[in-house]
Design an enzyme around this catalytic site. Sequence first.
Site, PDB file in Angstrom:
ATOM      1  N   LYS A  79       6.711  -3.493  -4.637  1.00 16.98           N
ATOM      2  CA  LYS A  79       8.135  -3.155  -4.567  1.00 16.98           C
ATOM      3  C   LYS A  79       8.695  -3.469  -3.188  1.00 16.98           C
ATOM      4  CE  LYS A  79      12.086  -1.621  -5.846  1.00 16.98           C
ATOM      5  NZ  LYS A  79      12.911  -2.490  -6.725  1.00 16.98           N
ATOM      6  N   LYS A 134      14.160 -12.557 -12.547  1.00 19.25           N
ATOM      7  CA  LYS A 134      13.878 -11.366 -13.373  1.00 19.25           C
ATOM      8  C   LYS A 134      12.894 -11.722 -14.470  1.00 19.25           C
ATOM      9  CE  LYS A 134      14.828  -8.604 -11.407  1.00 19.25           C
ATOM     10  NZ  LYS A 134      15.317  -9.139 -10.175  1.00 19.25           N
ATOM     11  N   ARG A 153       4.964   0.846  -5.897  1.00 20.92           N
ATOM     12  CA  ARG A 153       4.903  -0.073  -4.760  1.00 20.92           C
ATOM     13  C   ARG A 153       3.962  -1.241  -5.016  1.00 20.92           C
ATOM     14  NH1 ARG A 153       6.678   2.213   0.046  1.00 20.92           N
ATOM     15  NH2 ARG A 153       5.175   1.068   1.284  1.00 20.92           N
ATOM     16  N   ASN A 201      -1.610   1.069   5.964  1.00 17.60           N
ATOM     17  CA  ASN A 201      -0.745   0.087   5.313  1.00 17.60           C
ATOM     18  C   ASN A 201      -0.331  -0.873   6.416  1.00 17.60           C
ATOM     19  OD1 ASN A 201       1.078  -1.403   3.858  1.00 17.60           O
ATOM     20  ND2 ASN A 201       2.681   0.156   3.836  1.00 17.60           N
ATOM     21  N   GLY A 202      -0.583  -2.172   6.214  1.00 18.36           N
ATOM     22  CA  GLY A 202      -0.182  -3.161   7.221  1.00 18.36           C
ATOM     23  C   GLY A 202      -1.287  -4.188   7.412  1.00 18.36           C
ATOM     24  N   TRP A 228      -2.906  -2.489  -1.676  1.00 20.21           N
ATOM     25  CA  TRP A 228      -2.489  -3.808  -2.170  1.00 20.21           C
ATOM     26  C   TRP A 228      -3.227  -4.787  -1.287  1.00 20.21           C
ATOM     27  CZ3 TRP A 228       0.604  -8.022  -0.403  1.00 20.21           C
ATOM     28  CH2 TRP A 228       1.083  -8.867  -1.416  1.00 20.21           C
ATOM     29  N   GLU A 285      19.025 -15.369 -10.168  1.00 19.19           N
ATOM     30  CA  GLU A 285      18.541 -13.988 -10.316  1.00 19.19           C
ATOM     31  C   GLU A 285      17.997 -13.765 -11.722  1.00 19.19           C
ATOM     32  OE1 GLU A 285      17.674 -11.720  -8.550  1.00 19.19           O
ATOM     33  OE2 GLU A 285      17.716  -9.929  -9.801  1.00 19.19           O
ATOM     34  N   GLU A 325       9.275 -12.670 -13.058  1.00 17.35           N
ATOM     35  CA  GLU A 325       8.484 -11.641 -12.343  1.00 17.35           C
ATOM     36  C   GLU A 325       8.033 -10.508 -13.255  1.00 17.35           C
ATOM     37  OE1 GLU A 325      10.271  -9.265  -9.268  1.00 17.35           O
ATOM     38  OE2 GLU A 325      12.248  -9.510 -10.108  1.00 17.35           O
ATOM     39  N   CYS A 345       0.827  -1.202   0.000  1.00 14.35           N
ATOM     40  CA  CYS A 345       0.000   0.000   0.000  1.00 14.35           C
ATOM     41  C   CYS A 345       0.868   1.262   0.000  1.00 14.35           C
ATOM     42  CB  CYS A 345      -0.862   0.029   1.255  1.00 14.35           C
ATOM     43  SG  CYS A 345      -1.861  -1.438   1.446  1.00 14.35           S
ATOM     44  N   HIS A 372      20.208 -34.068 -12.252  1.00 10.42           N
ATOM     45  CA  HIS A 372      19.443 -34.719 -11.167  1.00 10.42           C
ATOM     46  C   HIS A 372      17.966 -34.391 -11.274  1.00 10.42           C
ATOM     47  CE1 HIS A 372      23.247 -35.857  -9.333  1.00 10.42           C
ATOM     48  NE2 HIS A 372      23.653 -34.646  -9.672  1.00 10.42           N
TER      49      HIS A 372
END
Length: 612
Positions: free
Chosen positions: A607, A489, A27, A99-100, A73, A485, A492, A2, A508
């Site tokens: 974010k 990238k 965000r 927010n939370g 969010w 990484e 996402e 948020c 394996h």
Amino acid sequence: MCGIVAYLGHRHAYPILMNGLYRLEYRGYDSAGIAILNDELKVYKTKGKVSDLEAHIKGKDLSGTVGIAHTRWATHGEPNDINAHPHISPSGNMAIIHNGIIENYGSLKEELIRRGYVFLSNTDTEVIIHLIEDIKINEGVALEEAVRMALAQVIGAYAIVVISRASPSKLIAARKGSPLVIGIGNNEFFVASDATPIVEYTKNVVYLGDEEIAVLELDTELKIRTIKNQEKTPYIEKLEMNLTELEKGGYEHFMLKEIFEQPRSIQDSLRGRLNVQKGIVYLGGMGDYEQKLVNAKRIVIVACGTSWHAGLVGEYLLEDLARVNVEVEYASEFRYRNPVVTEKDIIIAISQSGETADTLAAIELAKRKGATILGICNVVGSSIARATQAGSFTHAGPEIGVASTKAFTAQVTILTMLALMIAERKGTISKSRYYQLIHELEKIPEKVKKTLELNEKIKELARKFVSATNFLYLGRGINFPVALEGALKLKEISYIHAEGYPAAEMKHGPIALIDKEMPVVVVATNKELYDKVLSNIQEVKARNGIIIAIVTEGDTAVAKMADYVIEVPDTEEPFMPLITTIPLQLLSYHIAVMRGCNVDQPRNLAKSVTVE
Ligand code: AGP
């Protein structure tokens, strides 16, 4: 996560609030809303983007010099108009943004329903504003006292701002576990989740601390009290960032701008810490703990996502160069598995935002067990920066794109210097090797700049894989975290499934996936393990896999076998991740753009993950 923006002053609040919401879009969110006070308390909110909110309120009366605004969010309650913030009190005279997560909202809601209150939404936030008004009416106290008494009953994380018709020249802000920054202007106040909506109006800020309540009132100095009702003196700091850093600077996306900023951001991470002429590598922010680092038997790195990948690069560097045992832990696992941590351990928390809830919780756990807590953060004044005993800021500048790029290479740069600093003090590498490495480290920004010249070539390569549905990323040694990484990238921002694997591990299991539909990116710049990587490539080719190889300039052996080759500048093995990451960032970016994805704000992502 948020986004919170609030304004109290002499200017029209509306443009400040909307501009602030646009600055906080990075965000991640799924609904937006605004409340403005001008005798009436007018609340407008809608599912969707800030632009949808703007369209929704076009033509409405938005006059007023005090207001609050929010991007949500969704945590409790699906993304829709009703669950969007602000939420209003039963009388309609108060509004709140939050927010939370309120963990005990269920029991609080039950009690309030028992007292006859009715709720419109499924959110935990609406419970807070009902509780505040219930206290204000029954106790007959001032707004800030009603907020304090309500928050004393709340369990969980919050950053809130409350506005009330009965107190039109006042805003109340409070936080615990979620960030809040207060901007102080000339008889005007700004409140936001981070400094980006504030910096164009004032550079004087106060980072509200946990369990602190700020009373913002016109013609009055900022007042801060704790939940326990102790007065706190506001500590005013000067913002380092500037407005241009928040603009796209001519790039199509923030992510591309930040990829191209890396020569500068790596240089800024090195600045004042690497002095080749004097043969010095020194992280001043950790200076007080230098001896502890040199004597450490174990370093535990806690992080999430890309920062965890940087930590994994750190493990290879610290163990190889500084000969210290390193464990890299997902903070979300570390915080709950009752880890063995003692006062002999050094914990290094890595976080771009400095607000990741799991990483913050891992720090608090390790702190309770007596460990030394250091941090590597990109945001000054962030919760994690303040929770650690010492640490180093990456100085990468604000990272707006949700997919982390320049923060990753900046984190790896700090970890590289940390490994060199400890190795030199312990004598675990020879003087000649040390000088060889620090001379090469100084050249990295230039080599990253040269690597970025591959952009057009990589864009052409990306065209061939826009419709791919799966990717495999392989790397060995210090390039293994780079493979992880690179896979993160891609998935996402393009939503293509991708997995990173140690190259040898492919046999394996994952080798069963290889066929002509499966692009396999191999980071093949290794020196010591080069022949091993060659055989892994042969194993993929034998099963008709498509090989995209990242090799050092002039490589011939891999080039003969691979379907596509990207040649990057050579450098010392320990510094390879700072180079090999770049083409993987560009490949992901171009594929995602060609797929029409929202590169800067990928679906479902935030974010800064300030909730667990
Ligand atoms: C990386 O591209 C992602 N945005 C995500 O994995 C991120 O690295 C993770 O959430 C940790 O964030 P932090 O570095 O701010 O703690």
